[in-house]
Design a protein around this motif. Sequence first.
Motif, PDB file in Angstrom:
ATOM      1  N   UNK A  32      16.271  47.433  32.553  1.00 52.65           N
ATOM      2  CA  UNK A  32      17.659  47.095  32.568  1.00 52.65           C
ATOM      3  C   UNK A  32      17.580  45.911  33.669  1.00 52.65           C
ATOM      4  N   UNK A  33      16.283  45.654  34.343  1.00 49.09           N
ATOM      5  CA  UNK A  33      16.447  44.643  35.518  1.00 49.09           C
ATOM      6  C   UNK A  33      16.353  43.210  34.666  1.00 49.09           C
ATOM      7  N   UNK A  34      17.351  42.369  35.140  1.00 46.97           N
ATOM      8  CA  UNK A  34      17.331  41.069  34.932  1.00 46.97           C
ATOM      9  C   UNK A  34      17.128  39.853  35.847  1.00 46.97           C
ATOM     10  N   UNK A  35      17.078  38.612  35.524  1.00 47.39           N
ATOM     11  CA  UNK A  35      16.631  37.539  36.407  1.00 47.39           C
ATOM     12  C   UNK A  35      17.739  37.550  37.583  1.00 47.39           C
ATOM     13  N   UNK A  36      18.777  37.915  37.242  1.00 50.11           N
ATOM     14  CA  UNK A  36      19.981  37.975  38.551  1.00 50.11           C
ATOM     15  C   UNK A  36      20.097  39.257  38.975  1.00 50.11           C
ATOM     16  N   UNK A  37      19.026  40.261  38.856  1.00 47.17           N
ATOM     17  CA  UNK A  37      19.628  41.709  39.481  1.00 47.17           C
ATOM     18  C   UNK A  37      19.383  41.697  41.035  1.00 47.17           C
ATOM     19  N   UNK A  38      20.066  42.346  41.751  1.00 46.76           N
ATOM     20  CA  UNK A  38      20.017  42.207  43.164  1.00 46.76           C
ATOM     21  C   UNK A  38      19.580  43.609  43.737  1.00 46.76           C
ATOM     22  N   UNK A  39      19.324  43.700  44.988  1.00 49.15           N
ATOM     23  CA  UNK A  39      18.915  44.752  45.442  1.00 49.15           C
ATOM     24  C   UNK A  39      20.136  45.560  46.307  1.00 49.15           C
ATOM     25  N   UNK A  40      20.331  46.595  45.668  1.00 53.32           N
ATOM     26  CA  UNK A  40      21.585  47.467  46.300  1.00 53.32           C
ATOM     27  C   UNK A  40      20.949  48.493  47.329  1.00 53.32           C
ATOM     28  N   UNK A  41      21.027  48.251  48.757  1.00 52.35           N
ATOM     29  CA  UNK A  41      20.378  49.170  49.594  1.00 52.35           C
ATOM     30  C   UNK A  41      21.717  49.875  50.466  1.00 52.35           C
ATOM     31  N   UNK A  42      21.357  51.309  50.467  1.00 55.56           N
ATOM     32  CA  UNK A  42      22.104  51.917  51.204  1.00 55.56           C
ATOM     33  C   UNK A  42      21.540  52.546  52.446  1.00 55.56           C
ATOM     34  N   UNK A  43      22.104  51.913  53.769  1.00 59.87           N
ATOM     35  CA  UNK A  43      21.194  52.186  54.934  1.00 59.87           C
ATOM     36  C   UNK A  43      22.074  53.279  56.019  1.00 59.87           C
ATOM     37  N   UNK A  44      21.596  54.251  56.459  1.00 64.18           N
ATOM     38  CA  UNK A  44      22.275  55.022  57.312  1.00 64.18           C
ATOM     39  C   UNK A  44      21.632  54.804  58.764  1.00 64.18           C
ATOM     40  N   UNK A  45      22.501  54.381  59.818  1.00 68.03           N
ATOM     41  CA  UNK A  45      22.165  53.889  61.159  1.00 68.03           C
ATOM     42  C   UNK A  45      22.850  55.036  61.939  1.00 68.03           C
ATOM     43  N   UNK A  46      22.062  54.859  63.084  1.00 67.66           N
ATOM     44  CA  UNK A  46      22.606  56.002  64.189  1.00 67.66           C
ATOM     45  C   UNK A  46      24.052  56.170  64.449  1.00 67.66           C
ATOM     46  N   UNK A  47      24.609  57.253  64.904  1.00 66.90           N
ATOM     47  CA  UNK A  47      25.957  57.529  64.862  1.00 66.90           C
ATOM     48  C   UNK A  47      26.573  56.512  65.907  1.00 66.90           C
ATOM     49  N   UNK A  48      26.120  56.191  66.629  1.00 67.76           N
ATOM     50  CA  UNK A  48      26.889  55.045  67.766  1.00 67.76           C
ATOM     51  C   UNK A  48      27.092  53.652  67.143  1.00 67.76           C
ATOM     52  N   UNK A  49      26.318  53.571  65.874  1.00 69.55           N
ATOM     53  CA  UNK A  49      26.376  52.134  65.298  1.00 69.55           C
ATOM     54  C   UNK A  49      27.585  51.665  64.668  1.00 69.55           C
ATOM     55  N   UNK A  50      27.862  50.422  64.431  1.00 71.91           N
ATOM     56  CA  UNK A  50      29.038  50.001  63.559  1.00 71.91           C
ATOM     57  C   UNK A  50      28.838  49.786  61.943  1.00 71.91           C
ATOM     58  N   UNK A  51      29.471  50.548  61.217  1.00 77.31           N
ATOM     59  CA  UNK A  51      29.250  50.240  59.943  1.00 77.31           C
ATOM     60  C   UNK A  51      29.545  48.827  59.332  1.00 77.31           C
TER      61      UNK A  51
END
Length: 391
Positions: A32-51
């Motif tokens: 399914x990957x194409x030349x325009x595919x992007x990296x969708x990354x979900x990141x979980x940061x510490x509880x005192x961080x700002x989303x």
Amino acid sequence: MDPVADAAALIAGRYPDARWALLGGSVLDPGSRTAGSDLDIVVCVPDDAVGHRDAVRWRGWPVELFVNTEAGHRWFIANETARRKPTLARMIALGVPVAGDPDLVAGLQAECRELVEAGPGPASEAVLEDARYGVTDLLDDLAYARDIGEADVVRSVLWERVGHLALAAAGRWDGGGKWLLRELRAWDPGYAGRWVAARYDDDAMVEVARATLDAAGGPLFEGYLRQAPVVDEAPAAVPAVVVRRGARALLLDEDGRLVLMRRTVPGRAPYWVTPGGGVEPTDTSVEDGLHRELLEELGATAKIVRQVFLTSQPKDAGVAVHHYFLARLVSMDLALRSGPEFQEPVRGTYDVEHVDLRDDAALAGVNLVPASLKAFVRANREALLAEAAES
């Protein structure tokens, strides 16, 4: 390019304190990957961080980062699935770990898989009635359209609305853009094929729309009723007027140190502020005001990267808004300082200090005000360093 390895390297540099990170999306499937595919990354940061959500380029990839605490991610999952769209839940359910401890996200991944597989359940009667009414009305607009341009717009909107109605009537997840077609294909490939073929064929469009309406309960016009919300007779609040703007810099030198001013004021414990001040009427823009303030307070010139933070607070009959810009120091000569604050001893002292942004312990020990800015800087220091270096 290896998407998993590249995603892992990006997170290691930008979010070294991440509890976990997952790479999702079609980029994981070579078919399914194409030349325009992007990296969708979900990141979980510490509880005192700002989303936050961020879009960057990394090693040739367009990257979309969905960064939040676990509580923040759960809020978005609940909000999206209530609207019958499992965007974040699906990314987490199918994501591949690229950082942190996989055991920390295993429970949430299992919950998301179960949620996505179970589906949203039957749509409410109100949701179906709204969708039926909309399609019925658009069918009439298409039938009696006399302007070619208007007809084409109606046709486009009708076609999309029919797809959404079909999924709601079937109790399936909804989707936007390409995901509308993907959800239709996952539900009924035959219907999806007829729906796609009807896009530029009015007869086929009407046939698919009427069949979809029949399956959802039939056309709806007469008898469609929605009560207006009860409105308080009290006058609406007047929007706050911005009576003062300020411009300040998260100013980084070539060694990745944050340039701050240590304020010592009689009767108050020392505290630190970012350089900057009020935007004057003679400044042509907020950024122009920041350049002027940096020259007055530090004898400095800088390259402004972009605004990264904003605060507001009540002032007089309105609000004061402070714009915080990420900036890279070009030159500084304290002998050129000329601001009025240096001529009035009652204002206290303004001592310039450098704090290594990579040293979280040092940053934690600085009473940087406002506190919300300090929390933002600590949570995003690696991203700020990376963006300043790329500018």
